[in-house]
Design a protein around this motif. Structure first.
Motif, short mmCIF file in Angstrom:
data_model
loop_
_atom_site.label_atom_id
_atom_site.label_comp_id
_atom_site.label_asym_id
_atom_site.label_seq_id
_atom_site.Cartn_x
_atom_site.Cartn_y
_atom_site.Cartn_z
N SER A 1 0.85 -1.18 0.00
CA SER A 1 0.00 0.00 0.00
C SER A 1 0.88 1.23 0.00
O SER A 1 2.10 1.15 0.17
CB SER A 1 -0.93 0.01 1.21
N ARG B 1 -5.00 5.31 2.34
CA ARG B 1 -4.26 4.36 1.52
C ARG B 1 -5.16 3.57 0.58
O ARG B 1 -6.38 3.61 0.70
CB ARG B 1 -3.50 3.37 2.43
N ASP C 1 -6.07 -2.85 0.62
CA ASP C 1 -5.10 -3.94 0.47
C ASP C 1 -5.59 -5.01 -0.51
O ASP C 1 -4.81 -5.52 -1.32
CB ASP C 1 -4.80 -4.59 1.83
#
Length: 199
Positions: A5, A33, A36
């Protein structure tokens, strides 16, 4: 080990000079972010950035000239609904390109939802190319190999595996020859005398 990330702040700082952009809204959450799972399931960096698209969530959404026109051409209620849908996409970053001014409702939405909003005068296509290349290098698979790297006529050649073992064996003399080379003539004479005396 490759990164899984990257934060919005890291993307902004990495291209501040190249893309000449400004952080216009959503500054309260600079560590936002990528999801994932989105990074893990992406087949290439093209899956992580693109023009505004309500079908592909969890990616950097690019708002260019046509996208701004699409938002502004609608009635206020429709604009509010279309902008609100962007929140459901959970983009790590929204980038307004082509020198466009982001609609006020979009900026307000980014502040409320803590979605970083970058604004640049560069073309949307150029922004996509630059960020896509950056993400492709960042999230590329990495592997460690042992071998010998050689420069052959300006071309880098990495020799590994069985061929490397074969080259090493060819460059060493056989074991018997190495043993004889280490022994001195006097020691060989002494061994001959001792064998003759036993006879």
């Amino acid at each position: 080990m490759k990164p899984t990330s990257i934060s919005a702040e890291a993307i902004f700082e990495a291209h501040r000079e190249a893309l000449h952009w400004q952080w216009a809204a959503g500054r309260a959450h600079p560590e936002r972010r990528f999801d994932d799972a989105a990074v893990r399931d992406a087949h290439s960096a093209a899956d992580l950035i693109g023009y505004l698209n309500y079908i592909h969530p969890y990616r950097v959404q690019i708002v260019g000239r046509r996208e701004v026109a699409y938002l502004l051409a609608s009635a206020p209620a429709d604009m509010e609904r279309r902008i609100a849908r962007i929140v459901t996409l959970e983009p790590p970053v929204i980038i307004v390109a082509d020198g466009q001014t982001p609609p006020e409702r979009l900026s307000a939405m980014c502040d409320r939802a803590d979605i970083p909003l970058f604004v640049t005068g560069e073309s949307a296509g150029h922004v996509i190319d630059v960020v896509r290349e950056y993400l492709s290098h960042l999230f590329a698979d990495r592997i460690t190999r042992h071998g010998v790297l050689m420069d052959i006529l300006g071309l880098g050649v990495l020799i590994t595996g069985a061929y490397l073992d074969w080259c090493c064996r060819k460059s060493r003399p056989p074991a018997r020859r190495r043993k004889l080379a280490r022994s001195t003539p006097s020691s060989r004479v002494a061994r001959r005398r001792s064998s003759a005396s036993t006879i």
